[in-house]
Design a protein around this motif. Structure first.
Motif, PDB file in Angstrom:
ATOM      1  N   PHE A 128      70.144  34.279   7.628  1.00 56.71           N
ATOM      2  CA  PHE A 128      71.424  34.365   6.936  1.00 56.71           C
ATOM      3  C   PHE A 128      72.295  33.157   7.285  1.00 56.71           C
ATOM      4  O   PHE A 128      72.998  32.613   6.431  1.00 56.71           O
ATOM      5  CB  PHE A 128      72.154  35.655   7.322  1.00 56.71           C
ATOM      6  N   THR A 129      72.239  32.732   8.537  1.00 49.61           N
ATOM      7  CA  THR A 129      73.036  31.587   8.979  1.00 49.61           C
ATOM      8  C   THR A 129      72.624  30.323   8.245  1.00 49.61           C
ATOM      9  O   THR A 129      73.476  29.557   7.760  1.00 49.61           O
ATOM     10  CB  THR A 129      72.880  31.403  10.499  1.00 49.61           C
ATOM     11  N   GLN A 130      71.327  30.070   8.155  1.00 52.02           N
ATOM     12  CA  GLN A 130      70.846  28.900   7.423  1.00 52.02           C
ATOM     13  C   GLN A 130      71.220  28.982   5.947  1.00 52.02           C
ATOM     14  O   GLN A 130      71.659  28.003   5.342  1.00 52.02           O
ATOM     15  CB  GLN A 130      69.333  28.777   7.566  1.00 52.02           C
ATOM     16  N   ALA A 131      71.025  30.155   5.358  1.00 50.64           N
ATOM     17  CA  ALA A 131      71.299  30.326   3.935  1.00 50.64           C
ATOM     18  C   ALA A 131      72.767  30.053   3.621  1.00 50.64           C
ATOM     19  O   ALA A 131      73.088  29.412   2.616  1.00 50.64           O
ATOM     20  CB  ALA A 131      70.907  31.732   3.497  1.00 50.64           C
ATOM     21  N   ALA A 132      73.666  30.536   4.469  1.00 48.27           N
ATOM     22  CA  ALA A 132      75.093  30.343   4.228  1.00 48.27           C
ATOM     23  C   ALA A 132      75.481  28.868   4.277  1.00 48.27           C
ATOM     24  O   ALA A 132      76.472  28.459   3.654  1.00 48.27           O
ATOM     25  CB  ALA A 132      75.908  31.126   5.252  1.00 48.27           C
ATOM     26  N   GLU A 288      60.052  21.912   5.433  1.00 46.12           N
ATOM     27  CA  GLU A 288      60.006  20.546   4.915  1.00 46.12           C
ATOM     28  C   GLU A 288      61.324  19.809   5.121  1.00 46.12           C
ATOM     29  O   GLU A 288      61.357  18.581   5.132  1.00 46.12           O
ATOM     30  CB  GLU A 288      59.647  20.572   3.426  1.00 46.12           C
ATOM     31  N   LEU A 289      62.408  20.549   5.268  1.00 46.35           N
ATOM     32  CA  LEU A 289      63.732  19.993   5.530  1.00 46.35           C
ATOM     33  C   LEU A 289      64.376  20.814   6.635  1.00 46.35           C
ATOM     34  O   LEU A 289      63.999  21.968   6.862  1.00 46.35           O
ATOM     35  CB  LEU A 289      64.636  20.071   4.287  1.00 46.35           C
ATOM     36  N   THR A 290      65.355  20.213   7.309  1.00 44.15           N
ATOM     37  CA  THR A 290      66.167  20.971   8.247  1.00 44.15           C
ATOM     38  C   THR A 290      67.581  21.071   7.682  1.00 44.15           C
ATOM     39  O   THR A 290      68.025  20.187   6.942  1.00 44.15           O
ATOM     40  CB  THR A 290      66.230  20.299   9.628  1.00 44.15           C
ATOM     41  N   VAL A 291      68.264  22.152   7.998  1.00 43.25           N
ATOM     42  CA  VAL A 291      69.670  22.279   7.649  1.00 43.25           C
ATOM     43  C   VAL A 291      70.446  22.185   8.961  1.00 43.25           C
ATOM     44  O   VAL A 291      70.537  23.155   9.712  1.00 43.25           O
ATOM     45  CB  VAL A 291      69.972  23.586   6.864  1.00 43.25           C
ATOM     46  N   PRO A 292      70.965  21.004   9.285  1.00 42.26           N
ATOM     47  CA  PRO A 292      71.650  20.829  10.573  1.00 42.26           C
ATOM     48  C   PRO A 292      72.899  21.717  10.654  1.00 42.26           C
ATOM     49  O   PRO A 292      73.761  21.675   9.777  1.00 42.26           O
ATOM     50  CB  PRO A 292      72.020  19.345  10.576  1.00 42.26           C
ATOM     51  N   ILE A 293      72.985  22.510  11.696  1.00 37.97           N
ATOM     52  CA  ILE A 293      74.137  23.379  11.920  1.00 37.97           C
ATOM     53  C   ILE A 293      74.791  22.981  13.238  1.00 37.97           C
ATOM     54  O   ILE A 293      74.177  23.065  14.302  1.00 37.97           O
ATOM     55  CB  ILE A 293      73.718  24.860  11.926  1.00 37.97           C
ATOM     56  N   ASP A 294      76.019  22.541  13.148  1.00 38.11           N
ATOM     57  CA  ASP A 294      76.739  22.032  14.313  1.00 38.11           C
ATOM     58  C   ASP A 294      77.130  23.148  15.266  1.00 38.11           C
ATOM     59  O   ASP A 294      77.093  22.981  16.484  1.00 38.11           O
ATOM     60  CB  ASP A 294      77.994  21.295  13.836  1.00 38.11           C
ATOM     61  N   GLY A 295      77.512  24.289  14.718  1.00 36.48           N
ATOM     62  CA  GLY A 295      77.929  25.405  15.564  1.00 36.48           C
ATOM     63  C   GLY A 295      78.169  26.647  14.736  1.00 36.48           C
ATOM     64  O   GLY A 295      78.374  26.585  13.527  1.00 36.48           O
ATOM     65  N   VAL A 296      78.123  27.798  15.403  1.00 35.15           N
ATOM     66  CA  VAL A 296      78.378  29.089  14.764  1.00 35.15           C
ATOM     67  C   VAL A 296      79.541  29.754  15.501  1.00 35.15           C
ATOM     68  O   VAL A 296      79.504  29.912  16.721  1.00 35.15           O
ATOM     69  CB  VAL A 296      77.130  29.994  14.814  1.00 35.15           C
ATOM     70  N   TYR A 297      80.577  30.134  14.747  1.00 35.24           N
ATOM     71  CA  TYR A 297      81.801  30.691  15.312  1.00 35.24           C
ATOM     72  C   TYR A 297      82.008  32.122  14.813  1.00 35.24           C
ATOM     73  O   TYR A 297      81.718  32.429  13.659  1.00 35.24           O
ATOM     74  CB  TYR A 297      83.011  29.862  14.880  1.00 35.24           C
ATOM     75  N   PRO A 298      82.542  33.007  15.652  1.00 32.40           N
ATOM     76  CA  PRO A 298      82.888  34.344  15.157  1.00 32.40           C
ATOM     77  C   PRO A 298      84.066  34.271  14.191  1.00 32.40           C
ATOM     78  O   PRO A 298      84.817  33.284  14.178  1.00 32.40           O
ATOM     79  CB  PRO A 298      83.253  35.105  16.438  1.00 32.40           C
ATOM     80  N   VAL A 318      79.241  23.720   9.737  1.00 40.51           N
ATOM     81  CA  VAL A 318      79.868  24.687  10.623  1.00 40.51           C
ATOM     82  C   VAL A 318      79.780  26.050   9.933  1.00 40.51           C
ATOM     83  O   VAL A 318      80.155  26.185   8.772  1.00 40.51           O
ATOM     84  CB  VAL A 318      81.337  24.325  10.906  1.00 40.51           C
ATOM     85  N   VAL A 319      79.269  27.042  10.652  1.00 38.78           N
ATOM     86  CA  VAL A 319      79.049  28.372  10.073  1.00 38.78           C
ATOM     87  C   VAL A 319      79.896  29.402  10.815  1.00 38.78           C
ATOM     88  O   VAL A 319      80.061  29.326  12.044  1.00 38.78           O
ATOM     89  CB  VAL A 319      77.556  28.755  10.125  1.00 38.78           C
ATOM     90  N   VAL A 320      80.403  30.366  10.071  1.00 36.60           N
ATOM     91  CA  VAL A 320      81.179  31.473  10.643  1.00 36.60           C
ATOM     92  C   VAL A 320      80.331  32.737  10.567  1.00 36.60           C
ATOM     93  O   VAL A 320      79.856  33.114   9.481  1.00 36.60           O
ATOM     94  CB  VAL A 320      82.505  31.668   9.877  1.00 36.60           C
ATOM     95  N   ALA A 321      80.110  33.373  11.712  1.00 32.55           N
ATOM     96  CA  ALA A 321      79.343  34.609  11.775  1.00 32.55           C
ATOM     97  C   ALA A 321      80.301  35.782  11.604  1.00 32.55           C
ATOM     98  O   ALA A 321      81.072  36.103  12.513  1.00 32.55           O
ATOM     99  CB  ALA A 321      78.599  34.725  13.108  1.00 32.55           C
ATOM    100  N   VAL A 322      80.273  36.423  10.454  1.00 31.56           N
ATOM    101  CA  VAL A 322      81.154  37.554  10.193  1.00 31.56           C
ATOM    102  C   VAL A 322      80.633  38.796  10.914  1.00 31.56           C
ATOM    103  O   VAL A 322      81.394  39.620  11.421  1.00 31.56           O
ATOM    104  CB  VAL A 322      81.275  37.798   8.681  1.00 31.56           C
ATOM    105  N   ARG A 323      79.325  38.921  10.994  1.00 35.52           N
ATOM    106  CA  ARG A 323      78.676  39.982  11.773  1.00 35.52           C
ATOM    107  C   ARG A 323      77.362  39.400  12.299  1.00 35.52           C
ATOM    108  O   ARG A 323      76.948  38.297  11.905  1.00 35.52           O
ATOM    109  CB  ARG A 323      78.432  41.238  10.932  1.00 35.52           C
ATOM    110  N   ALA A 324      76.699  40.098  13.201  1.00 37.29           N
ATOM    111  CA  ALA A 324      75.474  39.585  13.805  1.00 37.29           C
ATOM    112  C   ALA A 324      74.406  39.329  12.737  1.00 37.29           C
ATOM    113  O   ALA A 324      74.215  40.149  11.830  1.00 37.29           O
ATOM    114  CB  ALA A 324      74.953  40.570  14.842  1.00 37.29           C
ATOM    115  N   ASP A 325      73.721  38.194  12.854  1.00 32.17           N
ATOM    116  CA  ASP A 325      72.668  37.825  11.917  1.00 32.17           C
ATOM    117  C   ASP A 325      71.385  38.551  12.312  1.00 32.17           C
ATOM    118  O   ASP A 325      70.765  38.225  13.325  1.00 32.17           O
ATOM    119  CB  ASP A 325      72.466  36.306  11.963  1.00 32.17           C
ATOM    120  N   PRO A 326      70.947  39.543  11.544  1.00 28.46           N
ATOM    121  CA  PRO A 326      69.740  40.298  11.911  1.00 28.46           C
ATOM    122  C   PRO A 326      68.461  39.486  11.800  1.00 28.46           C
ATOM    123  O   PRO A 326      67.427  39.893  12.320  1.00 28.46           O
ATOM    124  CB  PRO A 326      69.741  41.457  10.906  1.00 28.46           C
ATOM    125  N   SER A 327      68.524  38.332  11.126  1.00 27.38           N
ATOM    126  CA  SER A 327      67.319  37.522  10.935  1.00 27.38           C
ATOM    127  C   SER A 327      67.218  36.409  11.966  1.00 27.38           C
ATOM    128  O   SER A 327      66.233  35.662  11.977  1.00 27.38           O
ATOM    129  CB  SER A 327      67.310  36.903   9.527  1.00 27.38           C
TER     130      SER A 327
END
Length: 328
Positions: A128-132, A288-298, A318-327
């Motif tokens: 979910f984090t990567q997808a967002a 085949e590609l990476t999605v660079p994620i700098d950080g995950v914040y609540p 930069v990704v915001v975790a609204v709830r825990a990522d089950p994946s």
């Protein structure tokens, strides 16, 4: 399911200090919409601009303050379908989905009502984090790299952000020679992604380098004549963000100068939606590609997340975790 949810809201244009976590009414999906239980949402430049109300086009949701329906930021999201509106046929309750809901917003909340047409199932193997992190950035990257042919020289200004870090990888895989421009703190990151040359914009004016066949500028502030100076014969320079003045000049004077000089100067038109970002998501899922994620914040740390992105300090998304990522 209660009638209330947590959401980060703002009532006046200004700094991230004005963002507040509150309990607000949970939306209900209308015809053709689904209610998404948000797992993750990513920060985009449009969020920073909408928060500040600048450039001027960022105030489309309210000239003097954000309208009641635009007081929660966030457009790129991933989550699970919680309820269906009338006429929804493609998605079902429980589906893991992601997408970009622009021109709407509201993803920095526990639930958001979104058009079914803007969402697609998350490919197997993608969190979910990567997808967002993908929808807007992937669409921009795809359209930017389509401008360049194998063997050509391409420069991307603002390459250390979400769209630039994807565009760099796509261009290198296509056989394009990429020069990446950003601040000094990101140059090693850009080299790792495959950039042949890197430029610290604070020390070196990239428009005095080149010539380049393609220039894509995600933070346009330069004059039309500066872009023209850096282009090869028949070259293309397009902006995909920046000041209102720079965008308007590229749309008007740039078009005229381009016709006279045999180059193309203008604004990169990006067609958002699943057709643009889903193929990139599938490539990421296949490794085949990476999605660079700098950080995950609540969710409660959205002010810090949006500040890091808006000040240009993030390597990738930069990704915001609204709830825990089950994946995860």
């Amino acid at each position: 399911m209660t009638d209330l949810m947590r959401a980060v809201v703002y009532e006046r244009y200004g700094s991230p200090d004005g963002l507040q976590l509150r309990e607000v009414p949970r939306p209900a999906p209308g015809p053709g919409e689904v209610l998404v239980e948000v797992v993750a949402a990513s920060v985009n430049l449009s969020d920073w601009e909408s928060l500040h109300g600048a450039p001027a086009y960022a105030r489309m949701g309210g000239a003097f303050r954000p309208s009641p329906g635009r007081r929660t930021l966030g457009t790129d999201l991933a989550g699970r379908v919680a309820a269906l509106g009338e006429g929804v046929t493609r998605l079902a309750v429980g589906d893991a989905v992601f997408g970009d809901i622009m021109p709407r917003s509201g993803a920095f909340a526990e639930y958001v009502a979104a058009p079914e047409a803007r969402l697609v199932p998350i490919p197997a193997g993608l969190s979910f984090t990567q997808a967002a992190a993908l929808p807007q950035a992937a669409a921009i990257a795809v359209h930017a790299v389509a401008l360049a042919n194998p063997g050509e020289r391409m420069l991307f200004n603002g390459a250390g952000g979400g769209s630039g870090s994807l565009a760099l990888q796509l261009a290198v895989a296509k056989g394009v020679h990429v020069t990446a421009v950003d601040n000094a703190g990101k140059l090693d990151f850009l080299r790792q992604l495959g950039a042949e040359d890197v430029i610290d914009y604070r020390r070196d004016d990239f428009t005095r380098r080149g010539p380049f066949d393609v220039i894509v500028d995600a933070v346009a502030r330069r004059s039309i004549f500066a872009y023209r100076r850096a282009l090869a014969s028949g070259g293309r320079a397009l902006v995909v963000g920046g000041t209102t003045r720079a965008v308007l000049r590229m749309l008007t004077v740039g078009a005229l100068l381009g016709r006279v000089s045999g180059t193309r100067l203008g604004v990169l038109i990006v067609h958002q939606g699943p057709a643009a970002f889903l193929p990139i998501a599938e490539q990421v899922a296949r490794g085949e590609l990476t999605v660079p994620i700098d950080g995950v914040y609540p969710l409660e740390e959205l002010p810090q997340a949006i500040t890091r992105h808006g000040e240009g300090r993030a390597n990738g998304k930069v990704v915001v975790a609204v709830r825990a990522d089950p994946s995860a």
